[in-house]
Scaffold this motif. Structure first.
Motif, PDB file in Angstrom:
ATOM      1  N   ALA A  83      67.883 -17.778  47.399  1.00 21.96           N
ATOM      2  CA  ALA A  83      66.769 -17.296  48.227  1.00 21.96           C
ATOM      3  C   ALA A  83      67.311 -16.506  49.406  1.00 21.96           C
ATOM      4  O   ALA A  83      68.196 -16.985  50.116  1.00 21.96           O
ATOM      5  CB  ALA A  83      65.940 -18.477  48.729  1.00 21.96           C
ATOM      6  N   ILE A  84      66.801 -15.310  49.606  1.00 14.58           N
ATOM      7  CA  ILE A  84      67.166 -14.533  50.800  1.00 14.58           C
ATOM      8  C   ILE A  84      66.042 -14.649  51.825  1.00 14.58           C
ATOM      9  O   ILE A  84      64.877 -14.801  51.477  1.00 14.58           O
ATOM     10  CB  ILE A  84      67.444 -13.041  50.472  1.00 14.58           C
ATOM     11  CG1 ILE A  84      66.241 -12.392  49.774  1.00 14.58           C
ATOM     12  CG2 ILE A  84      68.702 -12.891  49.634  1.00 14.58           C
ATOM     13  CD1 ILE A  84      66.383 -10.885  49.611  1.00 14.58           C
ATOM     14  N   ASN A  85      66.420 -14.590  53.096  1.00 12.02           N
ATOM     15  CA  ASN A  85      65.440 -14.607  54.182  1.00 12.02           C
ATOM     16  C   ASN A  85      64.950 -13.181  54.430  1.00 12.02           C
ATOM     17  O   ASN A  85      65.752 -12.255  54.491  1.00 12.02           O
ATOM     18  CB  ASN A  85      66.068 -15.174  55.454  1.00 12.02           C
ATOM     19  CG  ASN A  85      66.319 -16.659  55.339  1.00 12.02           C
ATOM     20  OD1 ASN A  85      65.407 -17.471  55.481  1.00 12.02           O
ATOM     21  ND2 ASN A  85      67.560 -17.029  55.040  1.00 12.02           N
ATOM     22  N   VAL A  86      63.655 -13.046  54.570  1.00 17.05           N
ATOM     23  CA  VAL A  86      63.071 -11.723  54.724  1.00 17.05           C
ATOM     24  C   VAL A  86      62.246 -11.676  56.011  1.00 17.05           C
ATOM     25  O   VAL A  86      61.493 -12.607  56.311  1.00 17.05           O
ATOM     26  CB  VAL A  86      62.190 -11.394  53.492  1.00 17.05           C
ATOM     27  CG1 VAL A  86      61.394 -10.133  53.706  1.00 17.05           C
ATOM     28  CG2 VAL A  86      63.062 -11.266  52.245  1.00 17.05           C
ATOM     29  N   SER A  87      62.425 -10.611  56.756  1.00 19.27           N
ATOM     30  CA  SER A  87      61.621 -10.393  57.962  1.00 19.27           C
ATOM     31  C   SER A  87      60.305  -9.722  57.554  1.00 19.27           C
ATOM     32  O   SER A  87      60.301  -8.851  56.681  1.00 19.27           O
ATOM     33  CB  SER A  87      62.400  -9.489  58.918  1.00 19.27           C
ATOM     34  OG  SER A  87      61.516  -8.872  59.830  1.00 19.27           O
ATOM     35  N   PRO A  88      59.194 -10.098  58.197  1.00 21.16           N
ATOM     36  CA  PRO A  88      57.915  -9.479  57.823  1.00 21.16           C
ATOM     37  C   PRO A  88      57.925  -7.974  58.062  1.00 21.16           C
ATOM     38  O   PRO A  88      57.192  -7.241  57.418  1.00 21.16           O
ATOM     39  CB  PRO A  88      56.904 -10.173  58.731  1.00 21.16           C
ATOM     40  CG  PRO A  88      57.705 -10.688  59.863  1.00 21.16           C
ATOM     41  CD  PRO A  88      59.046 -11.036  59.306  1.00 21.16           C
ATOM     42  N   LEU A  89      58.806  -7.520  58.987  1.00 24.15           N
ATOM     43  CA  LEU A  89      58.880  -6.080  59.253  1.00 24.15           C
ATOM     44  C   LEU A  89      59.349  -5.313  58.022  1.00 24.15           C
ATOM     45  O   LEU A  89      59.042  -4.135  57.858  1.00 24.15           O
ATOM     46  CB  LEU A  89      59.821  -5.792  60.429  1.00 24.15           C
ATOM     47  CG  LEU A  89      59.407  -6.372  61.782  1.00 24.15           C
ATOM     48  CD1 LEU A  89      60.352  -5.904  62.866  1.00 24.15           C
ATOM     49  CD2 LEU A  89      57.977  -5.980  62.115  1.00 24.15           C
ATOM     50  N   ARG A 140      64.686 -13.615  35.312  1.00 20.79           N
ATOM     51  CA  ARG A 140      63.475 -13.857  36.078  1.00 20.79           C
ATOM     52  C   ARG A 140      63.627 -15.147  36.879  1.00 20.79           C
ATOM     53  O   ARG A 140      64.078 -16.157  36.347  1.00 20.79           O
ATOM     54  CB  ARG A 140      62.312 -13.974  35.088  1.00 20.79           C
ATOM     55  CG  ARG A 140      60.952 -14.006  35.717  1.00 20.79           C
ATOM     56  CD  ARG A 140      59.897 -14.132  34.618  1.00 20.79           C
ATOM     57  NE  ARG A 140      58.618 -14.446  35.212  1.00 20.79           N
ATOM     58  CZ  ARG A 140      57.756 -13.537  35.658  1.00 20.79           C
ATOM     59  NH1 ARG A 140      58.033 -12.259  35.539  1.00 20.79           N
ATOM     60  NH2 ARG A 140      56.613 -13.909  36.203  1.00 20.79           N
ATOM     61  N   GLY A 141      63.285 -15.094  38.144  1.00 19.11           N
ATOM     62  CA  GLY A 141      63.315 -16.295  38.966  1.00 19.11           C
ATOM     63  C   GLY A 141      64.622 -16.530  39.699  1.00 19.11           C
ATOM     64  O   GLY A 141      64.708 -17.442  40.515  1.00 19.11           O
ATOM     65  N   SER A 142      65.654 -15.725  39.409  1.00 27.92           N
ATOM     66  CA  SER A 142      66.948 -16.032  40.027  1.00 27.92           C
ATOM     67  C   SER A 142      67.028 -15.580  41.486  1.00 27.92           C
ATOM     68  O   SER A 142      67.848 -16.084  42.239  1.00 27.92           O
ATOM     69  CB  SER A 142      68.110 -15.457  39.214  1.00 27.92           C
ATOM     70  OG  SER A 142      67.943 -14.091  38.994  1.00 27.92           O
ATOM     71  N   LEU A 143      66.190 -14.636  41.883  1.00 28.26           N
ATOM     72  CA  LEU A 143      66.150 -14.269  43.294  1.00 28.26           C
ATOM     73  C   LEU A 143      64.826 -14.757  43.875  1.00 28.26           C
ATOM     74  O   LEU A 143      63.765 -14.560  43.292  1.00 28.26           O
ATOM     75  CB  LEU A 143      66.292 -12.755  43.497  1.00 28.26           C
ATOM     76  CG  LEU A 143      66.532 -12.383  44.962  1.00 28.26           C
ATOM     77  CD1 LEU A 143      67.982 -12.631  45.360  1.00 28.26           C
ATOM     78  CD2 LEU A 143      66.167 -10.940  45.252  1.00 28.26           C
ATOM     79  N   VAL A 153      59.542 -13.342  41.516  1.00 25.54           N
ATOM     80  CA  VAL A 153      60.229 -13.563  42.794  1.00 25.54           C
ATOM     81  C   VAL A 153      59.369 -14.499  43.642  1.00 25.54           C
ATOM     82  O   VAL A 153      58.349 -14.090  44.195  1.00 25.54           O
ATOM     83  CB  VAL A 153      60.480 -12.229  43.542  1.00 25.54           C
ATOM     84  CG1 VAL A 153      61.204 -12.484  44.865  1.00 25.54           C
ATOM     85  CG2 VAL A 153      61.273 -11.265  42.672  1.00 25.54           C
ATOM     86  N   LEU A 154      59.783 -15.764  43.714  1.00 24.11           N
ATOM     87  CA  LEU A 154      58.991 -16.776  44.403  1.00 24.11           C
ATOM     88  C   LEU A 154      59.284 -16.758  45.894  1.00 24.11           C
ATOM     89  O   LEU A 154      60.395 -16.449  46.315  1.00 24.11           O
ATOM     90  CB  LEU A 154      59.303 -18.158  43.834  1.00 24.11           C
ATOM     91  CG  LEU A 154      59.036 -18.313  42.329  1.00 24.11           C
ATOM     92  CD1 LEU A 154      59.459 -19.695  41.853  1.00 24.11           C
ATOM     93  CD2 LEU A 154      57.563 -18.055  42.005  1.00 24.11           C
ATOM     94  N   CYS A 155      58.269 -17.110  46.683  1.00 18.25           N
ATOM     95  CA  CYS A 155      58.421 -17.100  48.140  1.00 18.25           C
ATOM     96  C   CYS A 155      58.223 -18.492  48.726  1.00 18.25           C
ATOM     97  O   CYS A 155      57.278 -19.197  48.371  1.00 18.25           O
ATOM     98  CB  CYS A 155      57.407 -16.138  48.764  1.00 18.25           C
ATOM     99  SG  CYS A 155      57.498 -16.094  50.574  1.00 18.25           S
ATOM    100  N   ALA A 156      59.121 -18.855  49.626  1.00 19.71           N
ATOM    101  CA  ALA A 156      58.988 -20.109  50.384  1.00 19.71           C
ATOM    102  C   ALA A 156      58.528 -19.788  51.798  1.00 19.71           C
ATOM    103  O   ALA A 156      58.932 -18.777  52.373  1.00 19.71           O
ATOM    104  CB  ALA A 156      60.328 -20.829  50.430  1.00 19.71           C
TER     105      ALA A 156
END
Ligand code: C2E
Ligand code: MG
Ligand code: MG
Ligand code: MG
Length: 291
Positions: A116-122, A144-147, A175-178
């Motif tokens: 999982a990578i951290n993503v900024s809303p920007l 599928r699902g690995s990122l 691509v799932l989001c936490a």
């Protein structure tokens, strides 16, 4: 100087604005150089299943190896990159590093666990972000699902209108989001239901006081909420076995924190992954011989 020589208050503001502008310029220049020089790397912190403690995957955490400054924390330079607009370039680099790492592990081990990578809303403000992320996954031919991605609760809620359709598109592509740092933002139940997320990560501040009574009640209720929405509930920042046991008993389905594993260099994370993948095979002959 301002005290010794009292002048009109605008002089003070002007001076401090100049300083802020100067700092911004310096940050911009050094970030630009660092991007060019390839001074950023990703560490990988394990996530484990509650109960069995088996490795489920990793969270990628960026580090800046800044010459003369040692290792700079993302808490320092991510906000700077957000202010200067360089978060797009930094974000693109993080996508490139993570997808390349996944490709490398796949080539070596034949299988991989999600990163999982951290993503900024920007990053979602640039309409090219999602298509480029999906293109990077395709270019590396990742399963599928690995990122996966993580976005803080407050960020997702603050930008819900732009973010929601893009998260939906990502989810459709696997691509799932936490929702990160859950419990520090102001999300309502309605907003939570509207967001296409697969997990909520309970912020370290909720986990640290466990097994204290009131904190336990809050974690139990939050887990119940997460379960009722069909979400995984991750305890973040687990530092002791006592906290781990409490989080498990209260309903967290995944654990993360120094007690379960510190953020690791790529090589060490690869070793952990290899061990987990070979342990999952039933044939004992598949275990590598000692050198
Ligand atoms: P986060 O995503 O909530 O990540 C968890 C942070 O807590 C990480 O700090 C991690 O090293 C730290 N941590 C993990 N386990 C423990 C523990 O048991 N105890 C304590 N005290 N700390 C623990 P880090 O790596 O400094 O990252 C800080 C924040 O910076 C992250 O919070 C995330 O919001 C942001 N960040 C990190 N990497 C990236 C990135 O690649 N892109 C973006 N946009 N933001 C990032
Ligand atoms: Mg995170
Ligand atoms: Mg967090
Ligand atoms: Mg955080």
């Amino acid at each position: 100087r301002a005290k010794a020589e009292p002048g009109p208050s605008y002089a003070f503001f002007e001076a401090s604005m100049n300083q802020a502008a100067q700092e911004r310029m310096l940050a911009e220049q050094s970030l630009a150089k660092a991007l060019e020089a390839g001074e950023f790397e990703l560490l990988y912190q394990p996530k484990v299943r509650a109960g069995s403690r088996e490795l489920l995957g990793f969270e990628a955490l960026v580090r800046w190896q800044r010459p003369g400054h040692g290792q700079v924390s993302p808490a320092e330079f991510v906000p700077a990159a957000e202010r200067t607009g360089q978060i797009q370039a930094l974000g693109a680099l993080i996508v490139a590093l993570a997808t390349r790492q996944l490709r490398d592990w796949l080539d070596r081990f034949g299988e991989v666990l999600p990163v999982a990578i951290n993503v900024s809303p920007l990053q979602f403000e640039d309409a090219r972000f999602v298509p480029r992320l999906l293109a990077a996954i395709e270019a590396m031919d990742l399963p599928r699902g690995s990122l996966q991605i993580e976005m803080t609760e407050s960020a997702a809620i603050g930008h819900i209108e732009e973010v929601r359709p893009q998260l939906e598109r990502l989810r459709q592509a696997g691509v799932l989001c936490a929702l990160d740092d859950f419990g520090t933002g102001q999300s309502s139940l309605t907003m939570l239901r509207q967001l296409p997320i697969y997990s909520m990560k309970l912020d370290r501040s909720m986990i640290a006081p466990l097994p204290q009574h009131e904190a336990s009640a809050v974690v139990r209720a939050t887990c119940a909420l997460g379960h009722s929405l069909g979400l995984e509930v991750v305890a973040e920042g687990v530092e002791t076995e006592e906290q781990a046991l409490a989080a498990e008993a209260l309903g967290c389905t995944q654990l993360q924190g120094y007690h379960l594993g510190r953020p690791l260099q790529s090589t060490q994370a690869g070793e952990l992954l290899a061990g987990r993948l070979s342990a999952a095979l039933s044939a004992p002959s598949s275990r590598p011989d000692a050198p």
